[in-house]
Design an enzyme around this catalytic site. Structure first.
Site, short mmCIF file in Angstrom:
data_model
loop_
_atom_site.label_atom_id
_atom_site.label_comp_id
_atom_site.label_asym_id
_atom_site.label_seq_id
_atom_site.Cartn_x
_atom_site.Cartn_y
_atom_site.Cartn_z
CG HIS A 160 -0.16 -0.09 2.44
ND1 HIS A 160 -0.20 -0.67 3.48
CD2 HIS A 160 -0.13 1.22 3.04
CE1 HIS A 160 0.06 -0.49 4.22
NE2 HIS A 160 0.22 0.92 4.65
CG ASP A 190 -0.26 -4.29 3.13
OD1 ASP A 190 -0.12 -3.25 1.30
OD2 ASP A 190 0.01 -3.24 3.56
CB SER A 265 3.49 1.77 6.47
OG SER A 265 1.96 1.58 6.15
#
Length: 527
Positions: A160, A190, A265
């Site tokens: 993402h 992901d 992230s």
């Protein structure tokens, strides 16, 4: 390669010291001579643990952690690393998921040169379509984190983070910027892999930890790029394992309480040996900042996916081709299972490996290759971890008996979706009074379906168990206890047999426009 550091600090010493201190206090209260209490005080002082330092770990791993800047030819610029599971950043999160309402977009000024330094295309800053004022200019659209997993420049991050990018830059901890190429990405877990060209330079990299050695309560250190600040270190413990946050079929997250925020992230979480135990992917936060609940993809999941992406840029997964759901306590009771475990087959897809092997709606997969299946998620992960073409030995509970099936797995299609079902909500003529009364006791009013297969549900008693279990008017009953039904009398016949067999619940297969599912309803008192 990284060297191991001192063993994990233990909280047991603290508890022991506290106990000694308590004894000392008790002795003092009883008037025991001061010399004795002093000896206990000395014991407490000797046993008190030193404050742990993470400096050695941080010094060793920091050169392997990078900031990932994602660029695209668009005008708006926002910190859209998707870290908080918002709709644009983490697309797999369902719209109705309870976490989603807490996540807000964190925006930044597209004209802020300091926050978002511009980069230019191949034609440079002074001419061509990528020059000043050109419509093709690359602009930063997201910032995340990543880490080197090999000395030749492979970088792991989140899908993402990079999913909307056309160009990528890895910023090392010393400020060096390196253009990166996207090698491959896997939306289902992901994960994504980038590659930088070090022109012969060997990069500091980190290794994966063994999940078997990761325990709840272990210290962990998170390193990343929160809010674009660059290398930032936080520490905490592993709070839980096996978390399902509704992001996909392979959810198996570690929960950690180290402070992580937007921009973290794709960054690593380390153990005290400098090994990667997880990849920071999401946070739960009403405020948009860290509240001590973060989720990381475990090393065991990431290791295999990253290896596949490095090899050929994609992940090949085994495919069974059946829709499944968890086995609840009520469902287990309705089909004669001793405990609510395994994966309940709702429907096999026509022509799928499961269909060819003879799997049927109502089967419960209890074991795969001799290993017990805990739930539907467990089966999905295990099948997905197997290679297409491999053989899977399934233990199946069917019609009150255990059976074995051998399935040759296929390849999971990239756009695999569940088959939809017809939605019938047309009121029909009532059934015979006795059958109608029996179903009314369950809270259901039914009529024949247009296609003659199953029963259309034309009414629901809002105070019934059926309503509590989510059955709605307009849906359709296709089977009861895995027997096809087309009239209310068919249903009553199955219910009566279930009562004779000592069952207190029956398994209804419910079909709607969104698919098919099983619901267990109580049958006590049915005639």
């Amino acid at each position: 390669m990284l060297k191991n550091f001192n063993g994990r600090p233990s909280f047991a010493t603290v508890l022991k010291a506290s106990t000694v201190a308590g004894i000392a206090a008790a002795v003092l209260a009883t008037g025991v001579p001061l010399e004795i209490t002093r000896s206990y005080a000395e014991a407490v002082k000797v046993q008190a643990p030193a404050v742990p330092s993470f400096a050695n770990v941080v010094d060793a791993v920091s050169p392997a952690v990078v900031s990932v800047r994602v660029e695209n030819r668009v005008n708006p610029v926002a910190d859209n690393d998707g870290f908080s599971l918002d709709g644009r950043g983490f697309d797999d999160l369902p719209d109705d998921h309870p976490l989603k309402r807490f996540f807000k977009q964190f925006g930044q000024d597209p004209n802020d040169q300091q926050s978002h330094p511009r980069r230019f295309g191949q034609n440079g800053p002074n001419g061509g379509p990528n020059g000043p004022g050109g419509k093709g200019r690359l602009r930063p659209v997201a910032q995340g984190s990543g880490f080197f997993i090999s000395e030749d420049g492979y970088i792991v991050t989140n899908n993402h983070v990079v999913s909307d990018g056309q160009a990528f830059v890895a910023v090392m901890n010393d400020g060096t910027e390196l253009d990166a190429k996207l090698i491959g990405k896997d939306p289902r877990t992901d994960l994504a892999v980038l590659k930088v060209d070090g022109k012969g330079k060997k990069f500091t990299y980190v290794n994966w930890a063994d999940d078997n050695n990761v325990r709840v309560g272990d210290w962990v250190v998170a390193v990343g790029n929160p809010f674009g600040l660059g290398g930032t270190v936080t520490a905490g413990i592993v709070s839980a394992r096996g978390r399902d946050i509704g992001s996909g079929p392979y959810d198996d997250y570690l929960q950690v309480d180290a402070a992580v925020n937007r921009g973290n992230s794709g960054g690593p979480t380390f153990n005290l040996s400098g090994e990667v135990v997880g990849i920071n992917t999401a946070i739960f936060s009403p405020s948009g900042g860290s509240v001590g609940i973060a989720f990381a993809i475990p090393a065991s999941t990431a290791k295999d996916v990253v290896a596949d992406l490095m090899k050929d840029g994609q992940v090949s997964r085994g495919w069974l081709g059946v829709q499944i759901q968890p086995v609840t306590k009520d469902i287990a009771e309705s089909i004669g299972l001793s405990e609510p475990s395994g994966a309940l087959v709702v429907a096999p897809q026509a022509g799928s490996p499961g269909d060819k092997a003879g799997m049927k709606a109502g089967d419960v997969v209890t074991a795969l290759n001799g290993e017990t299946i805990k739930d539907a998620r467990d089966l999905s992960r295990r099948i997905g971890a197997m290679q297409p073409g491999s053989k899977a030995e399934l233990s199946v509970w069917r019609a009150g008996k255990a059976q074995s099936l051998t399935v040759e797995l296929g390849t999971l299609p990239a756009d695999q979706k569940e088959a939809s079902a017809d939605d019938n909500n047309q009121p029909q003529q009532p059934e015979a009074p006795a059958s109608e009364k029996a179903l009314a006791d369950l809270g259901l009013t039914v009529g024949p379906s247009d296609d003659g297969k199953g029963l259309a549900i034309t009414g629901i008693d809002p105070d019934s168990d059926a309503a509590d279990k989510g059955i709605k008017e307009g849906e359709k009953i296709t089977s009861v206890n895995n027997q096809q039904v087309s009239t209310a009398a068919d249903v009553v016949k199955v219910l009566n047999q279930a009562k004779k067999d000592g069952r207190t619940r029956a398994l209804f297969q419910i079909q709607s426009s969104e698919g098919s599912r099983f619901v267990a309803l109580p049958i006590n008192g049915q005639g």
